[in-house]
Design a protein around this motif. Sequence first.
Motif, PDB file in Angstrom:
ATOM      1  N   THR A 284       0.833  -1.208   0.000  1.00  0.00           N
ATOM      2  CA  THR A 284       0.000   0.000   0.000  1.00  0.00           C
ATOM      3  C   THR A 284       0.865   1.254   0.000  1.00  0.00           C
ATOM      4  OG1 THR A 284      -1.881  -1.064   1.080  1.00  0.00           O
ATOM      5  CG2 THR A 284      -1.686   1.314   1.343  1.00  0.00           C
ATOM      6  N   LEU A 285       1.917   1.255   0.818  1.00  0.00           N
ATOM      7  CA  LEU A 285       2.837   2.395   0.820  1.00  0.00           C
ATOM      8  C   LEU A 285       3.445   2.581  -0.565  1.00  0.00           C
ATOM      9  CD1 LEU A 285       4.468   4.613   2.278  1.00  0.00           C
ATOM     10  CD2 LEU A 285       6.169   2.856   2.815  1.00  0.00           C
ATOM     11  N   GLY A 286       3.829   1.478  -1.208  1.00  0.00           N
ATOM     12  CA  GLY A 286       4.390   1.571  -2.550  1.00  0.00           C
ATOM     13  C   GLY A 286       3.407   2.139  -3.551  1.00  0.00           C
ATOM     14  N   MET A 287       2.145   1.721  -3.474  1.00  0.00           N
ATOM     15  CA  MET A 287       1.119   2.242  -4.373  1.00  0.00           C
ATOM     16  C   MET A 287       0.908   3.739  -4.153  1.00  0.00           C
ATOM     17  SD  MET A 287      -1.557  -0.950  -4.067  1.00  0.00           S
ATOM     18  CE  MET A 287      -2.803  -0.251  -5.138  1.00  0.00           C
ATOM     19  N   MET A 288       0.967   4.148  -2.903  1.00  0.00           N
ATOM     20  CA  MET A 288       0.785   5.562  -2.584  1.00  0.00           C
ATOM     21  C   MET A 288       1.916   6.399  -3.172  1.00  0.00           C
ATOM     22  SD  MET A 288      -0.050   7.062   1.225  1.00  0.00           S
ATOM     23  CE  MET A 288      -1.429   5.933   1.453  1.00  0.00           C
ATOM     24  N   ARG A 289       3.131   5.918  -3.037  1.00  0.00           N
ATOM     25  CA  ARG A 289       4.276   6.661  -3.576  1.00  0.00           C
ATOM     26  C   ARG A 289       4.260   6.694  -5.106  1.00  0.00           C
ATOM     27  NH1 ARG A 289       9.981   5.563  -1.502  1.00  0.00           N
ATOM     28  NH2 ARG A 289      10.174   7.784  -2.047  1.00  0.00           N
ATOM     29  N   THR A 290       3.863   5.601  -5.721  1.00  0.00           N
ATOM     30  CA  THR A 290       3.764   5.572  -7.184  1.00  0.00           C
ATOM     31  C   THR A 290       2.741   6.585  -7.674  1.00  0.00           C
ATOM     32  OG1 THR A 290       4.443   3.248  -7.316  1.00  0.00           O
ATOM     33  CG2 THR A 290       3.191   4.129  -9.181  1.00  0.00           C
ATOM     34  N   LEU A 291       1.617   6.669  -6.972  1.00  0.00           N
ATOM     35  CA  LEU A 291       0.589   7.639  -7.350  1.00  0.00           C
ATOM     36  C   LEU A 291       1.112   9.064  -7.234  1.00  0.00           C
ATOM     37  CD1 LEU A 291      -2.304   8.368  -8.149  1.00  0.00           C
ATOM     38  CD2 LEU A 291      -2.931   8.213  -5.713  1.00  0.00           C
ATOM     39  N   LEU A 292       1.824   9.355  -6.173  1.00  0.00           N
ATOM     40  CA  LEU A 292       2.400  10.699  -6.013  1.00  0.00           C
ATOM     41  C   LEU A 292       3.324  11.029  -7.179  1.00  0.00           C
ATOM     42  CD1 LEU A 292       3.261  10.586  -2.195  1.00  0.00           C
ATOM     43  CD2 LEU A 292       1.389  11.865  -3.248  1.00  0.00           C
ATOM     44  N   GLU A 293       4.112  10.041  -7.608  1.00  0.00           N
ATOM     45  CA  GLU A 293       5.002  10.258  -8.753  1.00  0.00           C
ATOM     46  C   GLU A 293       4.199  10.461 -10.035  1.00  0.00           C
ATOM     47  OE1 GLU A 293       7.489   6.841  -8.729  1.00  0.00           O
ATOM     48  OE2 GLU A 293       8.532   7.401  -6.882  1.00  0.00           O
ATOM     49  N   ASP A 294       3.172   9.648 -10.236  1.00  0.00           N
ATOM     50  CA  ASP A 294       2.353   9.770 -11.443  1.00  0.00           C
ATOM     51  C   ASP A 294       1.656  11.126 -11.523  1.00  0.00           C
ATOM     52  OD1 ASP A 294       3.097   7.209 -12.142  1.00  0.00           O
ATOM     53  OD2 ASP A 294       1.220   6.271 -11.481  1.00  0.00           O
ATOM     54  N   LEU A 295       1.282  11.658 -10.373  1.00  0.00           N
ATOM     55  CA  LEU A 295       0.616  12.961 -10.328  1.00  0.00           C
ATOM     56  C   LEU A 295       1.605  14.120 -10.315  1.00  0.00           C
ATOM     57  CD1 LEU A 295      -2.144  12.145  -7.664  1.00  0.00           C
ATOM     58  CD2 LEU A 295      -2.441  12.279 -10.155  1.00  0.00           C
ATOM     59  N   ASP A 296       2.893  13.782 -10.284  1.00  0.00           N
ATOM     60  CA  ASP A 296       3.972  14.770 -10.274  1.00  0.00           C
ATOM     61  C   ASP A 296       3.898  15.687  -9.058  1.00  0.00           C
ATOM     62  OD1 ASP A 296       6.298  15.873 -11.302  1.00  0.00           O
ATOM     63  OD2 ASP A 296       5.238  17.396 -12.467  1.00  0.00           O
ATOM     64  N   ILE A 297       3.566  15.092  -7.909  1.00  0.00           N
ATOM     65  CA  ILE A 297       3.546  15.870  -6.668  1.00  0.00           C
ATOM     66  C   ILE A 297       4.431  15.237  -5.595  1.00  0.00           C
ATOM     67  CG2 ILE A 297       1.271  16.898  -7.060  1.00  0.00           C
ATOM     68  CD1 ILE A 297       0.080  14.789  -5.194  1.00  0.00           C
ATOM     69  N   ASP A 298       5.216  14.233  -5.962  1.00  0.00           N
ATOM     70  CA  ASP A 298       6.028  13.539  -4.972  1.00  0.00           C
ATOM     71  C   ASP A 298       7.096  14.443  -4.364  1.00  0.00           C
ATOM     72  OD1 ASP A 298       7.044  13.332  -7.658  1.00  0.00           O
ATOM     73  OD2 ASP A 298       8.659  12.084  -6.857  1.00  0.00           O
ATOM     74  N   ASP A 299       7.662  15.365  -5.202  1.00  0.00           N
ATOM     75  CA  ASP A 299       8.711  16.227  -4.668  1.00  0.00           C
ATOM     76  C   ASP A 299       8.173  17.365  -3.819  1.00  0.00           C
ATOM     77  OD1 ASP A 299       7.550  17.681  -6.677  1.00  0.00           O
ATOM     78  OD2 ASP A 299       9.418  18.247  -7.681  1.00  0.00           O
ATOM     79  N   ASN A 300       6.852  17.448  -3.702  1.00  0.00           N
ATOM     80  CA  ASN A 300       6.240  18.440  -2.808  1.00  0.00           C
ATOM     81  C   ASN A 300       5.439  17.753  -1.707  1.00  0.00           C
ATOM     82  OD1 ASN A 300       5.846  21.239  -2.165  1.00  0.00           O
ATOM     83  ND2 ASN A 300       3.712  21.003  -2.791  1.00  0.00           N
ATOM     84  N   THR A 301       5.813  16.503  -1.395  1.00  0.00           N
ATOM     85  CA  THR A 301       5.069  15.733  -0.400  1.00  0.00           C
ATOM     86  C   THR A 301       6.020  15.076   0.586  1.00  0.00           C
ATOM     87  OG1 THR A 301       3.334  15.244  -2.023  1.00  0.00           O
ATOM     88  CG2 THR A 301       3.399  13.890  -0.025  1.00  0.00           C
ATOM     89  N   LEU A 302       5.842  15.397   1.855  1.00  0.00           N
ATOM     90  CA  LEU A 302       6.562  14.715   2.930  1.00  0.00           C
ATOM     91  C   LEU A 302       5.763  13.498   3.360  1.00  0.00           C
ATOM     92  CD1 LEU A 302       8.683  14.532   5.303  1.00  0.00           C
ATOM     93  CD2 LEU A 302       7.032  15.858   6.641  1.00  0.00           C
ATOM     94  N   ILE A 303       6.419  12.344   3.439  1.00  0.00           N
ATOM     95  CA  ILE A 303       5.813  11.147   4.013  1.00  0.00           C
ATOM     96  C   ILE A 303       6.564  10.793   5.285  1.00  0.00           C
ATOM     97  CG2 ILE A 303       5.312   8.695   3.735  1.00  0.00           C
ATOM     98  CD1 ILE A 303       5.145   9.080   0.764  1.00  0.00           C
ATOM     99  N   LEU A 304       5.833  10.675   6.381  1.00  0.00           N
ATOM    100  CA  LEU A 304       6.386  10.146   7.624  1.00  0.00           C
ATOM    101  C   LEU A 304       5.731   8.807   7.899  1.00  0.00           C
ATOM    102  CD1 LEU A 304       8.092  10.394  10.246  1.00  0.00           C
ATOM    103  CD2 LEU A 304       6.062  11.413  11.320  1.00  0.00           C
ATOM    104  N   PHE A 305       6.532   7.758   7.968  1.00  0.00           N
ATOM    105  CA  PHE A 305       6.070   6.413   8.291  1.00  0.00           C
ATOM    106  C   PHE A 305       6.506   6.101   9.711  1.00  0.00           C
ATOM    107  CE2 PHE A 305       6.965   1.942   8.854  1.00  0.00           C
ATOM    108  CZ  PHE A 305       5.887   1.292   8.277  1.00  0.00           C
ATOM    109  N   ALA A 306       5.574   5.636  10.557  1.00  0.00           N
ATOM    110  CA  ALA A 306       5.918   5.296  11.941  1.00  0.00           C
ATOM    111  C   ALA A 306       4.905   4.304  12.495  1.00  0.00           C
ATOM    112  CB  ALA A 306       5.959   6.552  12.816  1.00  0.00           C
TER     113      ALA A 306
END
Length: 487
Positions: A284-306
């Motif tokens: 699920t985390l991988g799918m979320m990150r792929t979507l951010l890349e596809d939408l071209d917003i990954d470099d403006n998104t902080l992800i904190l996993f804990a």
Amino acid sequence: MMKKILLSLCALLPVSSFAEDQAKPPNIICFLVDDLGYGEVGVYGQKKIRTPHIDKLAHDGIKFTQFYSGQNVCAPTRCALLTGKHMGNAAIRENSSHLRGKMPQFKVYQKQDGFPGQAPLPAEEVTVAEVLKEKGYSTACIGKWGLGYPLDEGSPLKQGFDFFYGYICQVQAHNYYPRYLWKNDSKVDLPGNDRGLTGQTYAADVMREEALNYIKQNKDNPFFLYYATPIPHAALQVPEDEPSLAEYREAFGPEKPYVKGAGYLPNKTPRATYAAMVTRMDRTLGMMRTLLEDLDIDDNTLILFASDNGATFNGGYDRAFFNGNGPLRGKKCDLYEGGIRVPAIAAWPGKIQPNQTTSNITAIWDFLATVCDMTGATLPENTNGISFLPTLLGKEQPQHKYLYWESRLTKGQQVVRMGKWKGIRNNVMKSGSSTPLALYNLDSDIGEKKNLAKQFPEVVEELERYMRSARTPNPLFPMGALEKEYE
């Protein structure tokens, strides 16, 4: 009303230099997992469970080796995350089933929902979602709430979230095939489920799809997504079509089944199921990150996993087999390192340099301060966090003087972490502060095996002063004999 006035005033104050330099406010995703131990991720030493996407998050960002949860169980950690307060100052300090007879709304919850609910987060508490809404953010909580009900002030929609989907009550979250989940303040039926061991709709999958849709819908606006997945909390359940399930069954060989009479739903292959749950969550985390890349917003998104606390002990989970807490002593429900030191990773392309590790002593109640630092919001009063944005950006990091916890579980414990030192007092409910403090040097003794209290009495004295000054008594969660010392 007072909370709204304070937030509005905060929004008028000057923003931080970091926020001023940003062309667009950053999106923020907090991916909080449930009961995942310090040793259950590949980059933290796990050998039996595959977590490729979590490991890649660490490769792309920064891994924390001394990151602490808010408490040793679910609800209070979520309170600490949202309000920036440690357990000497927090409104919710434990899972609250003991309050059922004292708070009349529990009877209403039971009648309406079949589940008891948890004590509501008070209306006067200021949450990270409320702070971000004042900065123009869209906000969503998807997953497990555990801090109130739609009928009271603890509803997510009354605590700053525009959208909620998932389990309102933590007790319902003990089954991944419930008859329904909550969408905002209404129940939504899940097709083909009868509250049994299996069904047609796996709750964690529906939550995943809601989260992905939320990101798509808000790709052009700054958003805060608090994704509080219930995985891998028991009950041990995963769809039979999960590809890793068969692989783990073959790898682990014959297993001793977990029987229903022991407290949770039964499972024929509990080790394989647990591992498959973690791997499915990792995907699920991988799918979320792929979507951010596809939408071209990954470099403006902080992800904190804990994780919300250390590895557990029930429901058929085998902590020894997985080495769930790695070298740490203890487990969920106590305040030794195994109960509160958790895996935590942050990634933010272009801002956080890849493949870093930090030993900075950080707590989940630092999240609110960090968000304020990132967005130019003003930190609410009476919080306990310190922004770890400098750590993320590779700059000089201010340090906590100390971290504090208290818990009524396991006969009552108090803990102070000060630099390399950790002091822990047991049997607090009965003996208050008269029980001698145990002292550990976590730099050389991560497993808390050698009590150094007699060798360093001056350190013990300092930690005891912090134990007394750090806490404000909370009448909903009294600490037994300790409370008499505050009268």
